[in-house]
Structure formats: structure tokens, C-alpha cells
Design an enzyme around this catalytic site. Structure first.
Site, short mmCIF file in Angstrom:
data_model
loop_
_atom_site.label_atom_id
_atom_site.label_comp_id
_atom_site.label_asym_id
_atom_site.label_seq_id
_atom_site.Cartn_x
_atom_site.Cartn_y
_atom_site.Cartn_z
N LYS A 22 6.62 -50.42 -33.23
CA LYS A 22 6.08 -51.41 -34.22
C LYS A 22 5.61 -51.06 -35.38
O LYS A 22 5.96 -51.76 -36.36
CB LYS A 22 4.54 -51.65 -33.40
CG LYS A 22 3.64 -52.25 -34.17
CD LYS A 22 2.00 -52.43 -33.62
CE LYS A 22 1.29 -53.15 -34.49
NZ LYS A 22 0.78 -51.88 -35.72
N ASN A 23 5.40 -49.71 -35.54
CA ASN A 23 4.98 -49.28 -36.91
C ASN A 23 6.37 -49.01 -37.77
O ASN A 23 6.04 -48.54 -38.95
CB ASN A 23 4.16 -47.98 -36.82
CG ASN A 23 2.77 -48.34 -36.43
OD1 ASN A 23 2.30 -49.56 -36.51
ND2 ASN A 23 1.87 -47.26 -35.84
N ARG A 98 -2.29 -56.26 -41.10
CA ARG A 98 -2.45 -55.47 -42.60
C ARG A 98 -1.23 -55.12 -43.01
O ARG A 98 -0.76 -54.90 -44.40
CB ARG A 98 -3.41 -54.07 -42.09
CG ARG A 98 -4.57 -54.24 -41.88
CD ARG A 98 -5.41 -53.03 -41.82
NE ARG A 98 -5.13 -52.28 -43.08
CZ ARG A 98 -6.07 -52.65 -44.30
NH1 ARG A 98 -7.06 -53.60 -43.94
NH2 ARG A 98 -5.96 -52.12 -45.40
N CYS A 122 -6.60 -55.00 -37.75
CA CYS A 122 -7.43 -54.32 -36.97
C CYS A 122 -8.84 -53.93 -37.74
O CYS A 122 -8.57 -53.52 -38.74
CB CYS A 122 -6.98 -52.73 -36.17
SG CYS A 122 -5.91 -53.07 -34.90
N ARG A 127 -9.35 -48.46 -44.57
CA ARG A 127 -7.92 -48.39 -44.84
C ARG A 127 -7.61 -48.82 -46.46
O ARG A 127 -7.01 -49.99 -46.56
CB ARG A 127 -7.29 -49.36 -43.96
CG ARG A 127 -7.58 -48.78 -42.47
CD ARG A 127 -6.21 -48.95 -41.69
NE ARG A 127 -6.60 -49.80 -40.53
CZ ARG A 127 -5.48 -49.95 -39.57
NH1 ARG A 127 -4.50 -49.31 -39.63
NH2 ARG A 127 -5.80 -50.82 -38.60
N PRO A 128 -7.88 -48.34 -47.26
CA PRO A 128 -7.93 -48.87 -48.70
C PRO A 128 -6.58 -48.89 -49.33
O PRO A 128 -5.54 -48.34 -48.87
CB PRO A 128 -8.55 -47.78 -49.69
CG PRO A 128 -8.38 -46.56 -48.68
CD PRO A 128 -8.63 -46.86 -47.19
N GLN A 131 -3.91 -46.71 -52.75
CA GLN A 131 -2.82 -45.74 -52.69
C GLN A 131 -1.45 -46.48 -52.99
O GLN A 131 -0.45 -45.89 -53.90
CB GLN A 131 -2.55 -44.96 -51.40
CG GLN A 131 -3.66 -44.00 -51.03
CD GLN A 131 -3.84 -43.02 -52.21
OE1 GLN A 131 -2.95 -42.45 -52.54
NE2 GLN A 131 -5.25 -42.94 -52.82
N ASP A 312 -3.47 -42.92 -33.32
CA ASP A 312 -2.96 -43.91 -32.32
C ASP A 312 -2.86 -43.53 -31.00
O ASP A 312 -2.77 -44.55 -30.09
CB ASP A 312 -1.93 -44.60 -32.68
CG ASP A 312 -1.87 -45.55 -33.94
OD1 ASP A 312 -2.95 -45.92 -34.49
OD2 ASP A 312 -0.95 -46.03 -34.74
N ILE A 334 -9.11 -39.52 -39.16
CA ILE A 334 -8.29 -40.59 -40.04
C ILE A 334 -8.83 -41.75 -40.32
O ILE A 334 -9.18 -42.12 -41.55
CB ILE A 334 -6.97 -40.94 -39.30
CG1 ILE A 334 -6.23 -39.78 -38.81
CG2 ILE A 334 -5.98 -41.86 -40.02
CD1 ILE A 334 -5.69 -38.99 -40.05
#
EC number: 2.5.1.7
Length: 424
Positions: A22-23, A98, A122, A127-128, A131, A312, A334
């Protein structure tokens, strides 16, 4: 609303094929926007987030063709980006996922402009996106945030530059990497994420004509090129799905072989499973875990960026510790709010105490089935794992979270001997 019902008590035995990651597939699909010819992506998993990404690419004007393939060949997606006419990713699509932020870099680099709604997904912390923004600004982009949208423009081609990430960011690394591929000159990314999914994205970009060195290390160097062509890339296997099935086998006292896997991407997880008492055997593309006749030992762990223990897999190991012998201490470094599964595990009889970013888990002899509710993707997996060893039935609500990241999990577990079904 659909639910999953698990009846505990069955040890898992057999073999299971691992799906594409998925990622990895989500950024790779977004990367097709950089090309000026069709790109074929294979080993694509059947996931809700993939469907959302395909809708987003179509919304931007790309022609997307899905080939469901065969069990052996797997699913493939052909993206023709030559028909892209829009550079706006609307809130309606971005709010549910996201990873939609990952069209920002490709659109900006290819078309000189991009508008992407601030993301959803999620509910596990802030989760900024700073960056992403800072990294693209280092390549010469003008970026503002207005009315809930990130608006980015470049004056001509982006310019290569050096950027040091303030913190390790997987999607941040991916977004800036994709933009740098078409930038003029050399880009150096420092403190880059080292995850295998970043390396897989780089491999895909290289197959299309990009010049990238150092992917999988903290320092990535990109020599910008004027164009990317078409090509083909097969998505790497999902290491989190792999780990989830191995934990399921360990918890139930079973013996399972996962095939189409990449053992070298899972060192930290395999080390912890060995520490829990499992016997593990690997080949180039398979992992066999044997826990027959044994109760797992509790393990302590701290999540951190790759190659350390992955966040995860934290919820799945918490489920394992719930029925393990001893006390396990889990430190989550995290994401904030990533212990939302604790209250649901408590409903099954788990003994867990949370102090800030630390959870202390005392193993119980047994858990008892109960109705529970999934709060995010990996939490939903941990509840299924707990249900596999609980007495009676565990009914899991809000399983749409599960479908975002696991392909046919109830069918795969059922084939290994679990008593599990999806209800309407």
C-alpha cells in the site's frame, strides 16, 4: 455497515501470498503524472486507497485502465498522463486519504502549478505537511496555504537545491524526490527517509528515465532530467501485511509460510518475533514462522523510522503481548494518538496501562470475545489478531479502515484456518 466476526481458538496453518505494498503503490501511481507517455504498474493490491488514487488521477484528466489480471499475474494499472488538464486535487477526494498530498510534487514539477487540499486519512496525530512545503520551496517553488489548499507555483522549471529534512518524513521525502526528478540541476536531500517504499518509488522513477542515487540511505542525490518516458514497474510486497500474518501465526501457536515476500525489509520485525519464541526460516521471497505448541514471550519495543521497528506494526505486537507470557513495554515515538486501539483491547480482557507515549502490557492467559470498534487501519488489524485468540466471537465494527490497507484479509486468514467472516 459491514462488520467482521472472528471466532477465536484456531491455530493458523498453511501458506499465504502477500500483496503489493500500500505505502509503495500510492506514491508510484502519483509519480506517473511526471511522465509524458503511458506507465504500467503491476502487483497492485485491491485496496480502497488505490481506488481513491485512481479517482484522483482521473479527476486530473489522466486516462486510467485497470487490468484485474489473474491470481498468478496480479492486478495492473495503466496510467496515460498525456491527457492531464487539471492541476487541482479537490477536498472531496483528498479528505479520505492523506497520500493524496503526493500529487503536489509531480504536478508542480510537470506543469508548474498545483493546488492540493490539506489532507485527511487516519486520525492518528498531526502528521504535518510542512516538510513537503519546505522541501519544494528549496527547489524554488512559491507556496501558500489558502482556504484549506496548498497552492504551489514555479517560474519555469524547478531548480535543483539542497534540503535537510527537519524530521524523517516518508511522504515528504517522496514528494520532494518526485519534484526533483524534473528540476534543473542537482538536488541533494539530507535526512531522507530510508523506507523500502521510498527505494521502490526511486526504482520506478529510474525505470522511467530519472537519475537518482542513494535511495534507501539518508542522502539522496538527484540529477534532474528534462522528461520522463513511459515504462513498467512491479510494486514491492507489503512488509506490513507480511508482518501482520506472521504475528497472527505466532499468537495462535501456528505455522505459516508467507510467499511473495521480501524478508530483508522486515529485519526489526523478524528479530522481535524470534525474541517472542518463534522459529523463523527465510528464502529470497518467503518467510516461514513456526510457533506450534508454544505461548509467545512478551517483547518490548520502540517504534522509530526504518530500519528500526515500524510504527505500522506497533498495534499488532501490542495484541501479541496481550496473550504473551510476561510484561512488554511499547514506546511509540512516531505518531501521537496511536494507542487508540488500547480501549478496544481492554474490552477483550487485555491488561494494558498507558503512560504518555508508553504502553505497559501484561500478558493474560486468555481474552474474551466482545464487540469492538476499529479506529484506524493498523488498529483494526490488531483487533482481528486479538479476536483470533479470544474465547467466543469478536465483532469488529468500522472495518472500512481495514479495507484501506489489507487486501481480502478475511479470505486469506480463512484459508489459513481462521473462523472469520464479513457481515453486511
Amino acid at each position: 455497515m459491514a462488520k467482521i466476526v472472528v471466532t477465536g481458538g484456531q491455530a493458523l496453518h498453511g501458506e499465504v501470498n502477500i500483496s503489493g505494498a500500500k505505502n509503495a503503490v500510492l506514491p508510484i501511481l502519483c509519480a506517473t503524472l511526471l511522465a509524458d507517455a503511458p506507465v504500467e504498474i503491476s502487483n497492485v493490491p485491491h485496496l480502497h486507497d488505490v481506488i481513491t488514487t485512481v479517482k484522483l488521477l482521473s479527476e486530473l484528466g489522466a486516462e486510467v485502465t485497470i487490468d484485474e489480471g489473474t491470481l498468478a499475474k496480479g492486478r495492473s494499472i495503466l496510467v496515460d498522463p498525456r491527457s492531464v488538464t487539471h492541476q487541482v486535487a479537490p477536498y472531496e477526494l483528498v479528505k479520505t486519504m492523506r497520500a493524496s498530498i503526493l500529487v503536489l510534487g509531480p504536478l508542480l514539477a510537470r506543469y508548474g502549478t498545483a493546488e492540493v487540499s490539506l489532507p485527511g486519512g487516519c486520525a492518528i496525530g498531526s502528521r504535518p505537511v510542512d516538510q513537503h512545503i519546505k522541501g519544494l520551496q528549496a527547489l524554488g517553488a512559491d507556496i501558500s496555504v489558502e482556504n484549506g489548499y496548498i497552492k504551489a507555483t514555479s517560474h519555469g522549471r524547478l531548480k535543483g537545491g539542497r534540503y535537510v529534512f527537519d524530521m524523517v518524513s516518508v511522504t515528504g521525502t517522496e514528494n520532494v524526490l518526485m519534484a526533483a526528478v524534473l528540476a534543473e540541476g542537482t538536488t541533494v536531500l539530507e535526512n531522507a527517509a530510508m523506507e523500502p517504499e521510498v527505494t521502490d518509488l526511486a526504482d520506478c522513477l529510474i525505470a522511467l528515465g530519472a537519475q537518482i542515487e542513494g535511495a534507501g540511505t539518508p542522502r539522496i542525490v538527484v540529477q534532474g532530467v528534462e522528461r520522463l518516458g513511459g515504462g513498467h514497474h512491479a510494486v514491492l510486497p507489503d512488509r506490513i501485511e507480511t508482518g501482520t500474518f506472521l504475528v497472527a501465526a505466532a499468537m495462535t501457536g501456528g505455522s505459516v509460510t508467507v510467499r511473495r515476500a521480501r524478508p530483508e525489509t522486515l529485519d526489526a520485525v523478524l528479530d522481535k518475533l524470534t525474541e517472542a519464541g518463534a522459529t523463523i526460516t527465510t528464502t529470497a521471497d518467503s518467510i516461514t514462522l513456526d510457533m506450534q505448541g508454544k505461548r509467545p514471550r512478551a517483547v518490548s519495543l520502540t517504534t522509530a523510522p526504518y530500519p528500526a521497528f515500524p510504527t505500522d506494526m506497533q498495534a499488532q505486537f501490542m495484541a501479541l503481548n496481550c496473550v504473551a507470557d510476561g510484561v512488554g513495554v511499547i514506546n511509540e515515538t512516531i505518531f501521537e494518538n496511536r494507542f487508540m486501539h488500547v480501549n478496544e483491547l481492554l474490552r477483550l480482557g487485555a491488561d494494558i496501562q498507558v503512560e504518555g507515549h508508553t504502553a505497559i502490557v501484561r500478558g493474560a492467559e486468555r481474552l474474551s470475545g466482545a464487540p469492538v470498534m476499529a479506529t484506524d487501519l493498523r488498529a483494526s488489524a490488531s483487533l482481528i489478531l486479538a479476536g483470533l485468540v479470544a474465547d467466543g466471537d469478536t465483532t469488529i465494527d468500522r472495518i472500512y479502515h481495514l479495507d484501506r490497507g489489507y487486501e481480502n484479509i478475511e479470505e486469506k486468514l480463512g484459508a489459513l484456518g481462521a473462523t472469520i467472516q464479513r457481515t453486511a
